[in-house]
Design a protein around this motif. Structure first.
Motif, PDB file in Angstrom:
ATOM      1  N   HIS A  96      19.131  85.077  38.637  1.00  0.00           N
ATOM      2  CA  HIS A  96      18.072  84.160  38.213  1.00  0.00           C
ATOM      3  C   HIS A  96      18.679  82.798  37.866  1.00  0.00           C
ATOM      4  O   HIS A  96      19.887  82.667  37.722  1.00  0.00           O
ATOM      5  CB  HIS A  96      17.384  84.670  36.937  1.00  0.00           C
ATOM      6  CG  HIS A  96      16.903  86.083  36.994  1.00  0.00           C
ATOM      7  ND1 HIS A  96      15.585  86.407  37.157  1.00  0.00           N
ATOM      8  CD2 HIS A  96      17.566  87.266  36.876  1.00  0.00           C
ATOM      9  CE1 HIS A  96      15.438  87.722  37.140  1.00  0.00           C
ATOM     10  NE2 HIS A  96      16.628  88.271  36.971  1.00  0.00           N
ATOM     11  N   THR A 144      17.851  79.728  34.721  1.00  0.00           N
ATOM     12  CA  THR A 144      17.206  79.703  33.411  1.00  0.00           C
ATOM     13  C   THR A 144      16.071  78.686  33.272  1.00  0.00           C
ATOM     14  O   THR A 144      15.218  78.833  32.402  1.00  0.00           O
ATOM     15  CB  THR A 144      18.237  79.386  32.314  1.00  0.00           C
ATOM     16  OG1 THR A 144      18.817  78.094  32.587  1.00  0.00           O
ATOM     17  CG2 THR A 144      19.335  80.435  32.258  1.00  0.00           C
ATOM     18  N   CYS A 151      18.042  83.261  26.009  1.00  0.00           N
ATOM     19  CA  CYS A 151      18.145  84.504  26.779  1.00  0.00           C
ATOM     20  C   CYS A 151      18.410  85.701  25.875  1.00  0.00           C
ATOM     21  O   CYS A 151      18.033  86.827  26.199  1.00  0.00           O
ATOM     22  CB  CYS A 151      19.232  84.381  27.833  1.00  0.00           C
ATOM     23  SG  CYS A 151      18.797  83.269  29.194  1.00  0.00           S
ATOM     24  N   CYS A 168      18.022  89.037  29.865  1.00  0.00           N
ATOM     25  CA  CYS A 168      18.977  89.366  30.912  1.00  0.00           C
ATOM     26  C   CYS A 168      20.122  90.128  30.268  1.00  0.00           C
ATOM     27  O   CYS A 168      20.128  90.360  29.059  1.00  0.00           O
ATOM     28  CB  CYS A 168      19.502  88.111  31.613  1.00  0.00           C
ATOM     29  SG  CYS A 168      20.351  86.972  30.498  1.00  0.00           S
ATOM     30  N   HIS A 169      21.087  90.496  31.058  1.00  0.00           N
ATOM     31  CA  HIS A 169      22.297  91.117  30.513  1.00  0.00           C
ATOM     32  C   HIS A 169      23.382  90.069  30.252  1.00  0.00           C
ATOM     33  O   HIS A 169      24.100  90.170  29.258  1.00  0.00           O
ATOM     34  CB  HIS A 169      22.815  92.187  31.489  1.00  0.00           C
ATOM     35  CG  HIS A 169      21.837  93.305  31.663  1.00  0.00           C
ATOM     36  ND1 HIS A 169      20.951  93.351  32.713  1.00  0.00           N
ATOM     37  CD2 HIS A 169      21.582  94.392  30.896  1.00  0.00           C
ATOM     38  CE1 HIS A 169      20.192  94.434  32.591  1.00  0.00           C
ATOM     39  NE2 HIS A 169      20.548  95.087  31.499  1.00  0.00           N
ATOM     40  N   THR A 225      16.151  95.033  29.863  1.00  0.00           N
ATOM     41  CA  THR A 225      15.939  93.650  29.442  1.00  0.00           C
ATOM     42  C   THR A 225      14.737  93.067  30.195  1.00  0.00           C
ATOM     43  O   THR A 225      14.376  93.539  31.277  1.00  0.00           O
ATOM     44  CB  THR A 225      17.178  92.769  29.700  1.00  0.00           C
ATOM     45  OG1 THR A 225      17.357  92.597  31.112  1.00  0.00           O
ATOM     46  CG2 THR A 225      18.434  93.399  29.102  1.00  0.00           C
ATOM     47  N   HIS A 282      13.875  90.748  32.384  1.00  0.00           N
ATOM     48  CA  HIS A 282      14.345  89.732  33.331  1.00  0.00           C
ATOM     49  C   HIS A 282      13.668  89.801  34.695  1.00  0.00           C
ATOM     50  O   HIS A 282      13.510  88.782  35.363  1.00  0.00           O
ATOM     51  CB  HIS A 282      15.871  89.838  33.515  1.00  0.00           C
ATOM     52  CG  HIS A 282      16.312  90.989  34.351  1.00  0.00           C
ATOM     53  ND1 HIS A 282      16.587  90.871  35.694  1.00  0.00           N
ATOM     54  CD2 HIS A 282      16.539  92.285  34.037  1.00  0.00           C
ATOM     55  CE1 HIS A 282      16.967  92.044  36.166  1.00  0.00           C
ATOM     56  NE2 HIS A 282      16.943  92.925  35.182  1.00  0.00           N
ATOM     57  N   ASN A 321      12.601  95.717  35.624  1.00  0.00           N
ATOM     58  CA  ASN A 321      13.450  95.756  34.427  1.00  0.00           C
ATOM     59  C   ASN A 321      14.172  97.090  34.301  1.00  0.00           C
ATOM     60  O   ASN A 321      15.231  97.164  33.686  1.00  0.00           O
ATOM     61  CB  ASN A 321      12.608  95.514  33.170  1.00  0.00           C
ATOM     62  CG  ASN A 321      12.027  94.120  33.119  1.00  0.00           C
ATOM     63  OD1 ASN A 321      12.585  93.190  33.686  1.00  0.00           O
ATOM     64  ND2 ASN A 321      10.884  93.984  32.461  1.00  0.00           N
ATOM     65  N   GLY A 370      20.579  92.141  35.360  1.00  0.00           N
ATOM     66  CA  GLY A 370      20.135  90.769  35.557  1.00  0.00           C
ATOM     67  C   GLY A 370      21.083  89.744  34.972  1.00  0.00           C
ATOM     68  O   GLY A 370      21.552  89.898  33.836  1.00  0.00           O
ATOM     69  N   GLU A 374      21.253  85.572  34.273  1.00  0.00           N
ATOM     70  CA  GLU A 374      20.601  84.261  34.250  1.00  0.00           C
ATOM     71  C   GLU A 374      21.676  83.187  34.329  1.00  0.00           C
ATOM     72  O   GLU A 374      22.597  83.155  33.508  1.00  0.00           O
ATOM     73  CB  GLU A 374      19.788  84.082  32.961  1.00  0.00           C
ATOM     74  CG  GLU A 374      18.504  84.890  32.893  1.00  0.00           C
ATOM     75  CD  GLU A 374      17.347  84.205  33.598  1.00  0.00           C
ATOM     76  OE1 GLU A 374      17.551  83.104  34.159  1.00  0.00           O
ATOM     77  OE2 GLU A 374      16.233  84.774  33.578  1.00  0.00           O
ATOM     78  N   HIS A 391      15.819  86.580  42.291  1.00  0.00           N
ATOM     79  CA  HIS A 391      14.498  86.794  41.695  1.00  0.00           C
ATOM     80  C   HIS A 391      13.400  86.461  42.699  1.00  0.00           C
ATOM     81  O   HIS A 391      12.352  87.122  42.745  1.00  0.00           O
ATOM     82  CB  HIS A 391      14.378  85.920  40.443  1.00  0.00           C
ATOM     83  CG  HIS A 391      13.273  86.328  39.529  1.00  0.00           C
ATOM     84  ND1 HIS A 391      12.846  85.524  38.491  1.00  0.00           N
ATOM     85  CD2 HIS A 391      12.484  87.435  39.484  1.00  0.00           C
ATOM     86  CE1 HIS A 391      11.855  86.131  37.843  1.00  0.00           C
ATOM     87  NE2 HIS A 391      11.619  87.290  38.431  1.00  0.00           N
TER      88      HIS A 391
END
Length: 308
Positions: A47, A49, A61, A73-74, A91, A93, A122, A127, A129, A169
């Motif tokens: 992704h 942000t 995040c 996200c992770h 998460t 995301h 999810n 994920g 960002e 995404h």
């Protein structure tokens, strides 16, 4: 089907792939698992942000906002290529996406166009960002692009996935455009998921290239304080109190003996016992010597220092 890797394994995998990692707070237990299942996992989703600034983006995040609680996200990948881990588990995301896309990811086949939103992403995707405004003009530094590919490759390597398990995404959810933007400069080539997947494939074809650990710095040798002039038995000087203190630290004077400026019998006896215990003095046949000189002073201080 793949079970999500434990938090410590995720951290180790990223570092083994040569990724610079920053751990943010309680990321190992920060998740949305209470709201739904986490796993089986089938791929990695990338992704952007739509924010700028590392601290602001990482905080967003991690914590989310009023309509979408964090973590979002992770990991957050900043412009320098550092991956900030903010969550582990489910998460917010990916959201709902196309089940045909998920089946293609599982089969590691070309992705179909997403045309519905029926499947919980999810649950099934890691994920990341990446900090970028997402306006198509904000450039992606080469370091950030490389870290994105390495982070994805790290997870693919652990789960024995190919680069086809890495998606954007925009490939999962209709109406999304991330990730997008030029690489390097405003006039640079466009960032595409095909470019990222190609780099992931290169990394997976090679062994992980973790940076060599830096050798631990050698401790500086201890430097005893200089020998105070005029320190001798029978003399009254402030340095006698310093001598008594270090004799106690080295174990040759009882802590119950009060310290004073007088180099008296108790100090003489303690210095003599230090000499008797020191190999160099024993070898010289010196049995009782109340005097302390520069060499003895240095040896006594070093002994006391090493006992700490």
């Amino acid at each position: 089907m793949a079970s999500p890797m434990p938090a410590d394994d995720l951290l180790a995998a990223l570092r083994a792939e040569g990724v610079t990692v920053a751990e943010v707070g309680d990321w190992r237990t920060h998740n949305r698992n209470a709201k739904g299942p986490w796993g089986p996992v089938h791929g990695v989703m990338i992704h952007h942000t739509v924010t700028k600034g590392t601290a602001n983006s990482v905080a967003l995040c991690r914590d989310g906002h009023s309509t979408l609680p964090g973590p979002l996200c992770h990991g957050v990948i900043d412009k320098t290529g550092t991956v900030h881990l903010v969550g582990h588990g489910r998460t917010n995301h990916a959201g709902l996406g196309d089940d045909d896309v998920l089946r293609a990811v599982i089969a590691e086949q070309p992705l179909p166009a997403d045309d519905e939103a029926t499947t919980d992403g999810n649950r099934h995707f890691y994920g990341f960002e990446c900090i970028n405004l997402g306006d198509g003009q904000d450039p992606w530094p080469a370091e950030q692009v490389e870290a994105t590919a390495r982070a994805a490759a790290a997870l693919c390597r652990v789960h024995s996935w190919s680069a086809a398990s890495v998606i954007g995404h925009s490939e999962w959810q209709r109406g999304k455009v991330d990730p997008r933007g030029p690489i390097g400069t405003v006039a640079g080539p466009a960032l595409t998921m095909d470019r990222i997947r190609a780099r992931v494939a290169q990394l997976l074809a090679a062994k992980p290239t973790a940076p060599k650990p830096k050798p631990a710095p050698k401790p500086k040798p201890y430097a005893p304080p200089p020998f105070p002039a005029g320190l001798a038995p029978g003399k009254t000087k402030p340095s006698a109190k310093s001598l008594q203190r270090v004799l106690k630290g080295a174990g040759f004077m009882s802590a119950r003996i009060p310290e004073s400026d007088n180099y008296g019998p108790a100090t003489c006896d303690s210095v003599a016992r230090f000499h008797q215990a020191h190999p160099a003095y024993r070898a010289a046949g010196r049995h009782w010597d109340p005097n302390i000189g520069p060499r003895g002073w240095a040896a006594l201080h070093t002994l006391a220092h090493n006992r700490k």
